[in-house]
Scaffold this active site. Structure first.
Site, short mmCIF file in Angstrom:
data_model
loop_
_atom_site.label_atom_id
_atom_site.label_comp_id
_atom_site.label_asym_id
_atom_site.label_seq_id
_atom_site.Cartn_x
_atom_site.Cartn_y
_atom_site.Cartn_z
N ARG A 162 0.94 -1.11 -0.06
CA ARG A 162 -0.12 -0.27 0.03
C ARG A 162 0.81 1.28 -0.01
NH1 ARG A 162 -4.49 0.51 3.90
NH2 ARG A 162 -4.94 1.90 2.54
N TYR A 176 -7.97 15.94 -5.89
CA TYR A 176 -8.13 17.43 -4.74
C TYR A 176 -6.98 17.44 -3.52
CZ TYR A 176 -11.70 14.29 -2.06
OH TYR A 176 -12.26 13.35 -1.13
N PRO A 177 -6.82 18.20 -3.59
CA PRO A 177 -5.80 18.56 -2.19
C PRO A 177 -6.94 18.90 -0.87
CG PRO A 177 -5.66 20.74 -3.44
CD PRO A 177 -6.96 19.47 -4.15
N MET A 178 -6.78 18.73 0.86
CA MET A 178 -7.69 19.07 2.00
C MET A 178 -6.51 19.69 2.25
SD MET A 178 -9.80 15.31 2.58
CE MET A 178 -10.14 16.38 4.10
N HIS A 203 -14.84 7.64 9.88
CA HIS A 203 -14.30 7.72 8.69
C HIS A 203 -14.45 6.48 7.26
CE1 HIS A 203 -12.52 9.64 5.28
NE2 HIS A 203 -11.49 8.97 5.36
N GLN A 216 -9.15 4.75 -3.62
CA GLN A 216 -7.95 5.63 -2.59
C GLN A 216 -6.90 5.73 -2.37
OE1 GLN A 216 -8.05 3.54 0.13
NE2 GLN A 216 -8.18 5.67 1.92
N SER A 254 -15.53 14.97 8.46
CA SER A 254 -15.68 15.85 7.13
C SER A 254 -16.30 16.99 7.98
CB SER A 254 -16.02 15.16 6.64
OG SER A 254 -14.98 14.26 5.97
O1 FEC Z 1 -5.54 12.63 9.21
C1 FEC Z 1 -5.10 12.61 8.40
O2 FEC Z 1 -5.15 10.97 9.01
C2 FEC Z 1 -5.79 12.57 7.46
C3 FEC Z 1 -5.92 11.34 6.11
C4 FEC Z 1 -6.67 11.47 5.36
C5 FEC Z 1 -7.92 12.04 4.56
C6 FEC Z 1 -8.63 11.56 3.57
C7 FEC Z 1 -9.59 11.51 3.29
C8 FEC Z 1 -11.31 10.94 2.67
N1 FEC Z 1 -10.83 9.45 2.29
C9 FEC Z 1 -11.25 9.53 0.88
C10 FEC Z 1 -11.79 8.05 1.10
C11 FEC Z 1 -11.19 6.63 1.70
C12 FEC Z 1 -12.13 5.76 1.52
C13 FEC Z 1 -11.71 4.91 2.70
C14 FEC Z 1 -10.60 5.32 3.44
C15 FEC Z 1 -9.88 5.34 5.06
C16 FEC Z 1 -9.19 6.21 5.72
C17 FEC Z 1 -7.81 5.64 6.56
C18 FEC Z 1 -7.37 6.36 6.63
C19 FEC Z 1 -8.13 7.12 5.93
N2 FEC Z 1 -8.62 7.29 5.39
FE1 FEC Z 1 -9.89 8.34 3.98
N3 FEC Z 1 -9.09 9.82 4.85
C20 FEC Z 1 -7.77 9.61 5.26
C21 FEC Z 1 -6.79 9.22 5.59
N4 FEC Z 1 -10.77 6.95 3.07
C22 FEC Z 1 -6.39 6.61 7.95
C23 FEC Z 1 -7.93 4.02 7.09
C24 FEC Z 1 -8.18 2.74 6.45
C25 FEC Z 1 -6.63 2.92 5.25
O3 FEC Z 1 -5.32 3.49 6.25
O4 FEC Z 1 -7.03 2.84 3.97
C26 FEC Z 1 -11.45 3.28 2.92
C27 FEC Z 1 -10.57 2.40 1.84
C28 FEC Z 1 -11.27 1.03 2.48
O5 FEC Z 1 -10.76 0.67 3.50
O6 FEC Z 1 -11.17 -0.13 0.99
C29 FEC Z 1 -12.83 5.10 0.87
C30 FEC Z 1 -11.79 10.07 0.66
C31 FEC Z 1 -11.71 11.58 1.66
C32 FEC Z 1 -11.53 12.90 1.52
C33 FEC Z 1 -12.79 13.65 1.40
C34 FEC Z 1 -13.76 13.43 2.87
O7 FEC Z 1 -13.03 13.87 3.99
O8 FEC Z 1 -14.86 13.76 2.90
C35 FEC Z 1 -13.25 10.11 0.20
C36 FEC Z 1 -8.00 13.37 4.47
#
Ligand code: FEC
Length: 284
Positions: A162, A176-178, A203, A216, A254
């Site tokens: 990964r 997109y950046p955020m 999330h 993602q 979010s």
């Molecule tokens: O504080 C931080 O670490 C923020 C980093 C971060 C941002 C972020 C934004 C978005 N994500 C979106 C989609 C998905 C999908 C899955 C998913 C899971 C995670 C996990 C972490 C993580 N996301 Fe995230 N996301 C951030 C971090 N996200 C940690 C937990 C598991 C992993 O590492 O994948 C599910 C993936 C799967 O299970 O296959 C889909 C989207 C955004 C932007 C929109 C929003 O935040 O509203 C879309 C920044």
């Protein structure tokens, strides 16, 4: 300060660090480009073919090494090149290599984004730090640093695929950046660790519902670019981007803490198809 106070302070466990553990992988550059159509059209067909013939092997070579070409929709650019490489030096090499192509005179960078693949480890952070605290290991002490290095090394090994992913082979990209909000009333960086862990877990649960339809890749850009994270979503159905992002808007992390930059949506094009794009056709 009296001796008693100093002794009392030394006996207090130091506060646990607020920054979650993260592991980093591939270096990533997004280049958004506009085709200089007016200048391109003034070239003879022969000159256009010459420039394409010079560019084609380079584009195919960089595609094999971890780059992808997307045809962008809308006014923000015509093309987006996405490069995944092991480090910044190799990213910079790709950038320079492309800049020396004659074709580059007909492409104009509208913007770019530099980041690194980042996996946030809230769950491990909370678990491992409570373990270390229970053992009386002081944050940032030698023993603490050694333990943290070992945790990170185990995680890097377990998550290697990964951290250095291939660019997912899907029809569409949405990038997109955020940021996380740092406002006066709501500030992500002042939320306690356990609460951030809870929010990130929620999330992840929302995201997991889309795991089959969207791939993602989160990249971290604190210290590298103008926003804190870059989000790359890849799907075969572009509508899924809207559905996922809409769903996530209601997700507490979010709804309260997310700030977004510009969105870029593109269609994947093989590097060999760039000539078609410059002829005004989307390659099949
Ligand atoms: O504080 C931080 O670490 C923020 C980093 C971060 C941002 C972020 C934004 C978005 N994500 C979106 C989609 C998905 C999908 C899955 C998913 C899971 C995670 C996990 C972490 C993580 N996301 Fe995230 N996301 C951030 C971090 N996200 C940690 C937990 C598991 C992993 O590492 O994948 C599910 C993936 C799967 O299970 O296959 C889909 C989207 C955004 C932007 C929109 C929003 O935040 O509203 C879309 C920044």
């Amino acid at each position: 300060m009296g001796n008693d106070t100093l002794i009392e302070q030394a006996a207090q466990p130091a506060a646990l660090p607020p920054t979650p553990l993260t592991i980093e992988g591939a270096s990533v550059l997004h280049q958004m480009l506009r085709i200089r159509w007016a200048a391109w059209r003034t070239l003879t067909k022969e000159r256009q073919a010459e420039l394409m013939a010079q560019a084609a092997p380079v584009l195919e070579e960089i595609e094999k090494a971890g780059s992808a070409v997307f045809s962008l929709l809308g006014h923000k650019g015509d093309l987006m090149l996405v490069h995944f490489r092991p480090d910044f030096v190799q990213l910079n090499r790709v950038e320079l290599r492309l800049a020396t192509l004659g074709l580059w005179d007909y492409l104009e960078t509208t913007t770019s984004y530099l980041s690194v693949v980042e996996l946030g480890l809230y769950d491990s952070t909370v678990k491992e730090w409570s373990r270390l605290a229970a053992q009386g290991v002081q944050p940032h002490s030698e023993e603490w640093n050694r333990e943290v290095a070992a945790i990170l090394s185990r995680q890097r090994e377990a998550m290697a695929s990964r951290l250095y992913p291939e660019i997912p082979d899907r029809k569409y990209i949405c990038f997109y950046p955020m940021d996380r909000r740092r406002g006066e009333a709501k500030n992500w960086y002042q939320v306690p660790m356990n609460e951030r862990q809870r929010l990130m877990r929620e999330h992840g649960m929302v995201g997991r519902r889309y795991a089959d339809d969207v791939k993602q890749i989160i990249t971290g850009s604190i210290g590298f670019d103008d926003w804190e994270w870059g989000v790359d979503l890849f799907a075969n159905d572009a509508l899924v981007f809207k559905k996922l992002i809409y769903d996530m808007r209601f997700d507490e992390v979010s709804a309260v803490y997310a700030l977004f930059g510009s969105f870029y949506v593109g269609v994947r094009v093989p590097a060999a198809g760039l000539g078609d794009l410059l002829a005004g056709r989307l390659p099949a």
